[in-house]
Design a protein around this motif. Sequence first.
Motif, PDB file in Angstrom:
ATOM      1  N   TRP A  58       0.974   3.429  31.597  1.00 52.31           N
ATOM      2  CA  TRP A  58       1.292   4.746  30.894  1.00 52.31           C
ATOM      3  C   TRP A  58       1.131   5.723  32.123  1.00 52.31           C
ATOM      4  CZ3 TRP A  58      -2.626   8.326  31.776  1.00 52.31           C
ATOM      5  CH2 TRP A  58      -3.868   7.563  32.266  1.00 52.31           C
ATOM      6  N   LEU A  59       0.512   5.570  33.315  1.00 48.30           N
ATOM      7  CA  LEU A  59       0.551   6.415  34.486  1.00 48.30           C
ATOM      8  C   LEU A  59       1.831   6.214  35.082  1.00 48.30           C
ATOM      9  CD1 LEU A  59      -2.911   6.818  36.232  1.00 48.30           C
ATOM     10  CD2 LEU A  59      -1.413   8.477  35.260  1.00 48.30           C
ATOM     11  N   GLU A  60       2.405   4.901  35.402  1.00 44.50           N
ATOM     12  CA  GLU A  60       3.478   4.666  36.006  1.00 44.50           C
ATOM     13  C   GLU A  60       4.569   5.808  35.663  1.00 44.50           C
ATOM     14  OE1 GLU A  60       6.874   1.315  37.291  1.00 44.50           O
ATOM     15  OE2 GLU A  60       5.363   0.884  35.674  1.00 44.50           O
ATOM     16  N   LYS A  61       4.862   5.707  34.358  1.00 47.44           N
ATOM     17  CA  LYS A  61       5.984   6.481  33.491  1.00 47.44           C
ATOM     18  C   LYS A  61       5.697   8.123  33.813  1.00 47.44           C
ATOM     19  CE  LYS A  61       7.004   3.095  29.948  1.00 47.44           C
ATOM     20  NZ  LYS A  61       6.740   2.927  28.459  1.00 47.44           N
ATOM     21  N   SER A  62       4.348   8.322  33.768  1.00 47.59           N
ATOM     22  CA  SER A  62       3.933   9.907  34.072  1.00 47.59           C
ATOM     23  C   SER A  62       4.440  10.302  35.567  1.00 47.59           C
ATOM     24  CB  SER A  62       2.658  10.097  33.816  1.00 47.59           C
ATOM     25  OG  SER A  62       2.196   9.919  32.471  1.00 47.59           O
ATOM     26  N   PHE A  63       4.058   9.532  36.330  1.00 53.32           N
ATOM     27  CA  PHE A  63       4.362   9.745  37.668  1.00 53.32           C
ATOM     28  C   PHE A  63       5.841   9.397  38.040  1.00 53.32           C
ATOM     29  CE2 PHE A  63       0.203   9.735  38.216  1.00 53.32           C
ATOM     30  CZ  PHE A  63      -0.450   9.926  39.548  1.00 53.32           C
ATOM     31  N   GLY A  64       6.679   9.031  37.572  1.00 56.21           N
ATOM     32  CA  GLY A  64       7.880   8.684  37.663  1.00 56.21           C
ATOM     33  C   GLY A  64       8.219   7.151  38.512  1.00 56.21           C
ATOM     34  N   GLY A  65       7.281   6.229  38.565  1.00 53.69           N
ATOM     35  CA  GLY A  65       7.383   4.862  39.363  1.00 53.69           C
ATOM     36  C   GLY A  65       6.038   4.671  39.977  1.00 53.69           C
ATOM     37  N   LEU A  66       5.902   3.151  39.917  1.00 51.15           N
ATOM     38  CA  LEU A  66       4.661   2.783  40.827  1.00 51.15           C
ATOM     39  C   LEU A  66       4.778   3.396  42.315  1.00 51.15           C
ATOM     40  CD1 LEU A  66       2.256   1.096  40.476  1.00 51.15           C
ATOM     41  CD2 LEU A  66       3.549  -1.170  41.165  1.00 51.15           C
ATOM     42  N   ASP A  67       6.210   3.326  42.839  1.00 48.27           N
ATOM     43  CA  ASP A  67       6.095   3.663  44.272  1.00 48.27           C
ATOM     44  C   ASP A  67       5.382   5.047  44.582  1.00 48.27           C
ATOM     45  OD1 ASP A  67       8.418   4.626  42.402  1.00 48.27           O
ATOM     46  OD2 ASP A  67       9.169   5.404  44.476  1.00 48.27           O
ATOM     47  N   ARG A  68       5.529   5.989  43.461  1.00 47.12           N
ATOM     48  CA  ARG A  68       4.942   7.253  43.739  1.00 47.12           C
ATOM     49  C   ARG A  68       3.476   7.054  43.350  1.00 47.12           C
ATOM     50  NH1 ARG A  68       9.966   7.917  43.628  1.00 47.12           N
ATOM     51  NH2 ARG A  68      11.135   9.603  44.710  1.00 47.12           N
ATOM     52  N   MET A  69       3.276   6.418  42.416  1.00 46.00           N
ATOM     53  CA  MET A  69       1.468   6.299  42.231  1.00 46.00           C
ATOM     54  C   MET A  69       1.118   5.619  43.554  1.00 46.00           C
ATOM     55  SD  MET A  69       1.514   4.505  38.586  1.00 46.00           S
ATOM     56  CE  MET A  69      -0.158   3.872  38.773  1.00 46.00           C
ATOM     57  N   TYR A  70       1.641   4.796  44.274  1.00 45.88           N
ATOM     58  CA  TYR A  70       1.024   4.143  45.518  1.00 45.88           C
ATOM     59  C   TYR A  70       1.040   5.148  46.733  1.00 45.88           C
ATOM     60  CZ  TYR A  70      -0.034  -0.568  44.656  1.00 45.88           C
ATOM     61  OH  TYR A  70      -0.610  -1.683  44.083  1.00 45.88           O
ATOM     62  N   LEU A  71       2.023   6.246  46.653  1.00 43.81           N
ATOM     63  CA  LEU A  71       2.104   7.359  47.607  1.00 43.81           C
ATOM     64  C   LEU A  71       0.794   8.246  47.490  1.00 43.81           C
ATOM     65  CD1 LEU A  71       4.134   8.173  49.993  1.00 43.81           C
ATOM     66  CD2 LEU A  71       4.898   9.834  48.263  1.00 43.81           C
ATOM     67  N   VAL A  72       0.652   8.450  46.102  1.00 47.19           N
ATOM     68  CA  VAL A  72      -0.618   9.524  45.869  1.00 47.19           C
ATOM     69  C   VAL A  72      -1.773   8.209  46.058  1.00 47.19           C
ATOM     70  CG1 VAL A  72      -1.678  10.504  44.072  1.00 47.19           C
ATOM     71  CG2 VAL A  72       0.777  10.417  44.137  1.00 47.19           C
ATOM     72  N   HIS A  73      -1.899   7.403  45.894  1.00 44.88           N
ATOM     73  CA  HIS A  73      -3.004   6.395  46.191  1.00 44.88           C
ATOM     74  C   HIS A  73      -3.286   6.371  47.874  1.00 44.88           C
ATOM     75  CE1 HIS A  73      -5.574   2.704  46.046  1.00 44.88           C
ATOM     76  NE2 HIS A  73      -4.902   2.571  46.971  1.00 44.88           N
ATOM     77  N   LYS A  74      -2.334   6.529  48.434  1.00 44.00           N
ATOM     78  CA  LYS A  74      -2.483   6.599  49.942  1.00 44.00           C
ATOM     79  C   LYS A  74      -3.021   7.729  50.442  1.00 44.00           C
ATOM     80  CE  LYS A  74       0.116   6.683  54.356  1.00 44.00           C
ATOM     81  NZ  LYS A  74       1.765   6.337  54.828  1.00 44.00           N
ATOM     82  N   TRP A  75      -2.407   8.931  50.118  1.00 45.07           N
ATOM     83  CA  TRP A  75      -2.855  10.225  50.505  1.00 45.07           C
ATOM     84  C   TRP A  75      -4.417  10.533  49.634  1.00 45.07           C
ATOM     85  CZ3 TRP A  75      -1.366  12.120  54.781  1.00 45.07           C
ATOM     86  CH2 TRP A  75      -0.242  11.617  55.249  1.00 45.07           C
TER      87      TRP A  75
END
Length: 428
Positions: A58-75
Amino acid sequence: MKILTAFLALCLLAWGITVNPPEVINIWWLRNEAINLSGILSFELMGLIMLLAVRPVWLEKSFGGLDRMYLVHKWAGILAISFGLLHYAIKLSGGLLKQFFERPPRGARVEFWLDFLRSPVKDMAEWSIWLLGIMLVITLWQRFPYSIWRYVHKALAVIFVVLALHAVVLSPVSYWSNPLGWLIGATALIGVVCALLSLTGQIGRRRTHRASIHSIHQIGDILELECKIKGQWQHQAGQFAFLKFNGIEGAHPFTIASAPNKENTLRVSIKALGDYTRQLPKLLNVGDAVSIEGPYGCFAMPNEAEQVWIAGGIGITPFLAWLDALKASPEQAPTATLHYCVKNEQDAVYSRKLQALCQHLPSITLHIHRSEQDGRPDMQRLNLQAHNGIWPAIFFCGPQGLSSSLLRDLRLAGMPKTHFHQEAFKMR
């Protein structure tokens, strides 16, 4: 950064509502609140990291993809550790401040039922901060072996449990009747649950499928695998999956280079870029078992009127999947220009396949750019420009350096950033 900014703003708002400044503000009160605030921001960001780490759909869809989730995760991780180190540094400043400012007598502290844990959790948190600092260094050090890094990174779950205990035990009692206490409590509960999911190997388990290697082809320095999946599987062209081969290093993400099909197969193209990918051709055989987790990502085929697709090297894989998906219904193909950017003819391993696919898709125009012959791809060489004041939708997959230079030039030329789409996926 908008997501992180909004998250930090929420934490600051909760702190601002809860804090109760005295009539006369002194350096010691400021120091105490700086300790509290830096610790709160560090802990809340750590909680966000733990939530993102379990890859909730459900968060992947909100973020627009797992790639962007990992980018937020990193920062979020970089900021969390930075605030944690700041928290510890401000705590150590007490001795220095005593040399210049007289410390007023402390008032009576309200007893808390977990006070017996104050001393041990302080010691454990101190060690945790040092460990987090080391983790930050090896995460930013890209040459540090991934096979070791992934196990070190997993220790973050244990560290979070320690920090959750630290936050709950040492937070002022006044917090628990205010929004800040509710936020800390919710973060501790959700984060510990996520940490347990990580430590027990539950992340991605429900999205993991058993498969076997159906065929293997070596094309230059690219290993092309076709996997036959057991059970139900459905992906969209342009998505990626985590593949784990038995007896070899942990799961790695690879873009799926084929469209969904009735045979329940998928194809991935693996370029020899590091020690792990270089050894795969010697270790894999037809029939070997594969564990596939996914699919993930939102780099799906767009529907904009005018499009430009730019692939740098192995970044051609999602576009191969898009073209493969259009074979069955060429009338649905958009009007698009595909730029396949490679170093030389030897690296253009998919040129013939792309030509064959585009031959049956008249609305797709293919251009192959060889940088040694044609020069480095840039805005002019790729003929990227607005038509009648309207910019095309640009979809990019390839090296970060090429992406950054193209986006910089396009932005200077007036293209809105929303017209440039790319996957931001990086494991670290």
